[in-house]
Design a protein around this motif. Sequence first.
Motif, short mmCIF file in Angstrom:
data_model
loop_
_atom_site.label_atom_id
_atom_site.label_comp_id
_atom_site.label_asym_id
_atom_site.label_seq_id
_atom_site.Cartn_x
_atom_site.Cartn_y
_atom_site.Cartn_z
N ALA A 13 0.82 -1.09 -0.13
CA ALA A 13 0.00 0.05 0.11
C ALA A 13 0.98 1.44 -0.02
O ALA A 13 1.77 1.44 0.69
CB ALA A 13 -0.98 0.09 1.23
N ARG A 14 0.66 2.01 -0.97
CA ARG A 14 1.45 3.33 -1.00
C ARG A 14 0.58 4.58 -1.07
O ARG A 14 -0.46 4.57 -1.41
CB ARG A 14 2.28 3.35 -2.24
N GLY A 15 1.27 5.81 -0.22
CA GLY A 15 0.36 6.91 -0.41
C GLY A 15 1.53 8.10 -0.21
O GLY A 15 2.63 7.69 0.31
N GLU A 16 0.84 9.34 -0.29
CA GLU A 16 1.85 10.35 -0.11
C GLU A 16 1.78 10.57 1.21
O GLU A 16 2.92 11.69 1.72
CB GLU A 16 1.35 11.75 -0.96
N ASN A 17 0.82 10.45 2.17
CA ASN A 17 1.04 10.76 3.47
C ASN A 17 0.38 9.60 4.28
O ASN A 17 -0.20 8.51 3.65
CB ASN A 17 0.22 12.34 3.87
N ASP A 18 0.32 9.83 5.54
CA ASP A 18 -0.03 8.52 6.60
C ASP A 18 -1.34 8.36 6.31
O ASP A 18 -1.97 6.96 6.00
CB ASP A 18 0.07 9.19 7.95
N ASP A 19 -2.26 9.47 6.00
CA ASP A 19 -3.77 9.19 5.86
C ASP A 19 -3.84 8.39 4.53
O ASP A 19 -4.98 7.28 4.60
CB ASP A 19 -4.68 10.36 5.76
N GLN A 20 -3.18 8.68 3.43
CA GLN A 20 -3.39 7.71 2.19
C GLN A 20 -3.09 6.42 2.45
O GLN A 20 -3.81 5.47 1.72
CB GLN A 20 -2.79 8.61 1.09
N VAL A 21 -1.80 6.16 2.68
CA VAL A 21 -1.41 4.74 2.93
C VAL A 21 -2.27 3.84 3.97
O VAL A 21 -2.59 2.64 3.67
CB VAL A 21 0.04 4.61 3.48
N ILE A 22 -2.77 4.38 4.84
CA ILE A 22 -3.69 3.64 5.81
C ILE A 22 -5.10 3.51 5.20
O ILE A 22 -5.33 2.39 5.14
CB ILE A 22 -4.01 4.57 7.11
N GLU A 23 -5.49 4.48 4.31
CA GLU A 23 -6.64 4.08 3.39
C GLU A 23 -6.67 2.78 2.50
O GLU A 23 -7.31 2.17 2.51
CB GLU A 23 -7.08 5.62 2.85
N ALA A 24 -5.38 2.98 1.91
CA ALA A 24 -5.05 2.00 0.89
C ALA A 24 -4.96 0.62 1.70
O ALA A 24 -5.33 -0.31 1.41
CB ALA A 24 -3.64 2.34 0.11
N ILE A 25 -4.44 0.54 2.63
CA ILE A 25 -4.01 -0.73 3.33
C ILE A 25 -5.40 -1.29 4.06
O ILE A 25 -5.50 -2.25 3.82
CB ILE A 25 -3.09 -0.76 4.39
N SER A 39 -9.26 -5.80 14.01
CA SER A 39 -8.23 -6.16 15.25
C SER A 39 -7.01 -5.30 15.25
O SER A 39 -6.24 -5.15 16.01
CB SER A 39 -7.77 -7.88 15.23
N VAL A 40 -6.88 -4.75 13.92
CA VAL A 40 -5.57 -3.54 13.84
C VAL A 40 -5.90 -2.17 13.93
O VAL A 40 -6.92 -1.69 13.09
CB VAL A 40 -5.14 -4.20 12.36
N SER A 41 -5.19 -1.63 14.78
CA SER A 41 -5.78 -0.41 14.89
C SER A 41 -5.12 0.75 14.17
O SER A 41 -4.00 0.31 13.60
CB SER A 41 -5.54 0.22 16.45
N ARG A 42 -5.53 1.76 14.11
CA ARG A 42 -4.77 3.16 13.26
C ARG A 42 -3.48 3.15 13.94
O ARG A 42 -2.42 3.15 13.04
CB ARG A 42 -5.43 4.02 13.20
N ASP A 43 -3.39 3.16 15.16
CA ASP A 43 -1.91 3.33 15.68
C ASP A 43 -0.95 2.16 15.20
O ASP A 43 0.13 2.43 15.09
CB ASP A 43 -2.06 3.11 17.26
N ASP A 44 -1.60 0.94 15.28
CA ASP A 44 -0.90 -0.23 14.63
C ASP A 44 -0.17 0.03 13.25
O ASP A 44 0.84 -0.17 12.96
CB ASP A 44 -1.46 -1.51 14.68
N LEU A 45 -1.05 0.50 12.46
CA LEU A 45 -0.79 0.82 11.09
C LEU A 45 0.29 1.80 10.98
O LEU A 45 1.21 1.71 10.17
CB LEU A 45 -2.20 1.04 10.19
#
Length: 52
Positions: A13-25, A39-45
């Motif tokens: 998963a790729r993105g230009e910022n944290d939000d984009q890569v988290i959305e992709a994953i 079971s996987v939190s935003r902090d985990d990601l």
Amino acid sequence: MSKLIRCECGFVARGENDDQVIEAIRGHMATDHPALVESVSRDDLIGWIQTE
């Protein structure tokens, strides 16, 4: 710089910022690993993000 998260299945998963890569994953997880979504939190990601 691009950011990425590598899934253990090989998906990247790729993105230009944290939000984009988290959305992709999250989208990948929802389709390929639905049991993990809850079971996987935003902090985990955030801890899994690498800079490319």
